[in-house]
Design an enzyme around this catalytic site. Structure first.
Site, mmCIF file in Angstrom:
data_model
loop_
_atom_site.group_PDB
_atom_site.id
_atom_site.type_symbol
_atom_site.label_atom_id
_atom_site.label_comp_id
_atom_site.label_asym_id
_atom_site.label_seq_id
_atom_site.Cartn_x
_atom_site.Cartn_y
_atom_site.Cartn_z
ATOM 1 N N GLU A 1 -4.305 16.431 27.313
ATOM 2 C CA GLU A 1 -4.757 17.328 28.288
ATOM 3 C C GLU A 1 -4.987 18.543 27.607
ATOM 4 O O GLU A 1 -6.056 19.306 27.980
ATOM 5 C CB GLU A 1 -3.762 17.356 29.533
ATOM 6 C CG GLU A 1 -4.015 16.507 30.598
ATOM 7 C CD GLU A 1 -2.750 15.849 31.366
ATOM 8 O OE1 GLU A 1 -1.890 16.692 31.216
ATOM 9 O OE2 GLU A 1 -2.798 14.838 31.566
ATOM 10 N N GLY B 1 -1.960 9.044 33.853
ATOM 11 C CA GLY B 1 -2.364 9.416 35.413
ATOM 12 C C GLY B 1 -3.392 8.552 35.909
ATOM 13 O O GLY B 1 -3.787 8.749 37.098
ATOM 14 N N GLU C 1 -0.095 8.220 23.552
ATOM 15 C CA GLU C 1 -0.457 8.303 24.565
ATOM 16 C C GLU C 1 -1.946 7.956 24.651
ATOM 17 O O GLU C 1 -2.697 8.768 24.714
ATOM 18 C CB GLU C 1 -0.084 9.777 25.165
ATOM 19 C CG GLU C 1 1.343 9.817 25.319
ATOM 20 C CD GLU C 1 1.655 11.015 26.542
ATOM 21 O OE1 GLU C 1 2.617 10.619 27.278
ATOM 22 O OE2 GLU C 1 0.978 12.035 26.729
ATOM 23 N N LYS D 1 4.170 18.713 33.811
ATOM 24 C CA LYS D 1 2.933 19.182 33.989
ATOM 25 C C LYS D 1 2.822 20.498 34.797
ATOM 26 O O LYS D 1 3.746 21.394 34.943
ATOM 27 C CB LYS D 1 1.851 18.430 34.236
ATOM 28 C CG LYS D 1 1.957 16.961 33.398
ATOM 29 C CD LYS D 1 0.669 15.957 33.444
ATOM 30 C CE LYS D 1 1.224 14.863 32.364
ATOM 31 N NZ LYS D 1 -0.160 13.960 32.523
ATOM 32 N N GLY E 1 4.892 11.175 32.813
ATOM 33 C CA GLY E 1 4.259 12.371 33.766
ATOM 34 C C GLY E 1 4.428 12.091 35.075
ATOM 35 O O GLY E 1 5.874 12.542 35.537
ATOM 36 N N GLY E 2 3.761 11.305 35.793
ATOM 37 C CA GLY E 2 3.813 11.259 37.343
ATOM 38 C C GLY E 2 5.242 11.101 37.890
ATOM 39 O O GLY E 2 5.973 11.444 38.680
ATOM 40 N N HIS F 1 -0.703 17.219 23.398
ATOM 41 C CA HIS F 1 -0.735 16.546 24.841
ATOM 42 C C HIS F 1 -2.257 16.444 25.022
ATOM 43 O O HIS F 1 -3.239 17.218 24.647
ATOM 44 C CB HIS F 1 -0.096 17.132 26.145
ATOM 45 C CG HIS F 1 -0.229 16.002 27.019
ATOM 46 N ND1 HIS F 1 -1.373 15.902 27.986
ATOM 47 C CD2 HIS F 1 0.688 15.345 27.322
ATOM 48 C CE1 HIS F 1 -1.065 14.919 28.616
ATOM 49 N NE2 HIS F 1 0.148 14.483 28.514
ATOM 50 N N ASN G 1 7.300 14.941 31.540
ATOM 51 C CA ASN G 1 6.521 16.043 31.628
ATOM 52 C C ASN G 1 6.225 16.253 32.879
ATOM 53 O O ASN G 1 5.231 15.681 33.521
ATOM 54 C CB ASN G 1 5.161 15.583 30.639
ATOM 55 C CG ASN G 1 4.319 16.576 30.522
ATOM 56 O OD1 ASN G 1 4.452 17.621 31.126
ATOM 57 N ND2 ASN G 1 2.999 15.966 29.861
ATOM 58 N N SER H 1 1.029 6.254 32.456
ATOM 59 C CA SER H 1 1.546 5.280 33.504
ATOM 60 C C SER H 1 2.367 4.582 33.409
ATOM 61 O O SER H 1 2.509 3.551 34.019
ATOM 62 C CB SER H 1 0.333 4.550 34.150
ATOM 63 O OG SER H 1 -0.960 5.576 34.406
HETATM 64 P P1 PGA Z 1 1.583 9.986 33.397
HETATM 65 O O1 PGA Z 1 1.351 11.016 32.336
HETATM 66 O O2 PGA Z 1 2.902 9.080 33.242
HETATM 67 O O3 PGA Z 1 1.347 10.723 34.867
HETATM 68 O O4 PGA Z 1 0.278 8.973 33.077
HETATM 69 C C1 PGA Z 1 1.892 10.801 31.157
HETATM 70 C C2 PGA Z 1 1.569 12.111 30.058
HETATM 71 O O5 PGA Z 1 0.611 12.553 30.353
HETATM 72 O O6 PGA Z 1 2.857 12.399 29.411
#
Ligand code: PGA
Length: 254
Positions: A100, A176, A170, A11, A237-238, A98, A9, A216
């Site tokens: 967010e 994050g 999640e 983002k 994500g990251g 998600h 993802n 993470s």
């Molecule tokens: P992250 O994000 O791996 O940066 O923690 C995961 C996500 O939001 O899907």
């Protein structure tokens, strides 16, 4: 056999050139590895979907996802993107729910149920995100929160529709933050999700749908997380923004 899946993802990251470069690097990394049966999914920004779709179309086990879609079929919703538009750009999957989106755009379980319906009616497969925040976990509410998210957003689906989708656990406190959930915590929730699905749809469906972990997850911890009995992959994500890390995570299954 459940499908093994690693989804990236992106983002709100990457310009189009950066995104195309990242895809080039991912393709190079994939070509250097032995043929794997892991399904790889990348979810760039809406405006990059078309160019990236052109680049990856026809590549085995590599698919495109959007990060969201609107619940209406079409109409006067300035700035929004419909499920049908996503399908027309080559998307097969869509991330829905998600944290967010829930947190910053106030998307409720009820709204998300509508998004799931519209996505599926247009042939998109939802990657549906659920998970508790830190205060909910601290007061031991995580099981209730997850149960409610499943019941309100997914359990209205027919067994046939439910069997097509992907669920991603999640925990909000892990996204994050660098605070990955422990493999015991992850397995505990994943088996709980599978049990709830079994109660609703039966063992045939519960044992066959994929549950991803996100929060993470990175090149260092993916192997341990993916080794959990009810973890079928990750929503990253990251770490999906760096091709080497993304490839390492994919190879954590091997
Ligand atoms: P992250 O994000 O791996 O940066 O923690 C995961 C996500 O939001 O899907």
């Amino acid at each position: 056999m459940r499908k093994k899946i690693v989804a990236g993802n992106w983002k709100m990251n990457n310009t189009i050139n950066e995104g195309l470069l990242l895809v080039d690097e991912i393709l190079k990394g994939l070509s250097e590895n032995q043929e794997s049966d892991v399904l790889k999914i990348i979810a760039p920004s809406f405006i990059h979907l078309n160019s990236i779709s052109n680049k990856i179309s026809g590549i085995k086990n590599l698919e495109l996802a959007a990060q969201d879609c609107h619940q209406a079929e079409l109409g006067a919703y300035t700035g929004e993107v419909s499920a049908k538009m996503l399908v027309s750009t080559g998307c097969k999957y869509v991330i829905i729910g998600h944290s967010e989106r829930r947190q910053y755009f106030l998307e409720s379980n009820e709204l998300l149920a509508k998004k799931v319906d519209t996505a599926m009616a247009n042939g998109l497969i939802p990657i549906f995100c659920i998970g508790e925040n830190l205060s909910q976990r601290n007061i031991n509410q995580h099981f209730d929160v997850i149960k409610e998210q499943l019941q309100k957003s997914l359990f209205h689906l027919s067994a046939n529709d439910f069997s097509k989708l992907i669920v991603a656990y999640e925990p909000v406190w892990a996204i994050g933050t660098g605070n990955t959930a422990s493999s015991e915590q992850v397995q505990e929730i994943h088996s709980f999700i599978r049990l709830e699905v079994e109660k609703k749809y039966g063992v045939e469906i519960s044992s066959r749908f994929s549950i991803l972990y996100g929060g993470s997850c990175n090149a260092q911890n993916a192997k341990e997380l993916f080794a959990c009995a009810d973890v079928d992959g990750g929503l990253i994500g990251g770490a999906s923004l760096k091709a080497v890390d993304f490839i390492k995570i994919i190879n954590s299954f091997l």
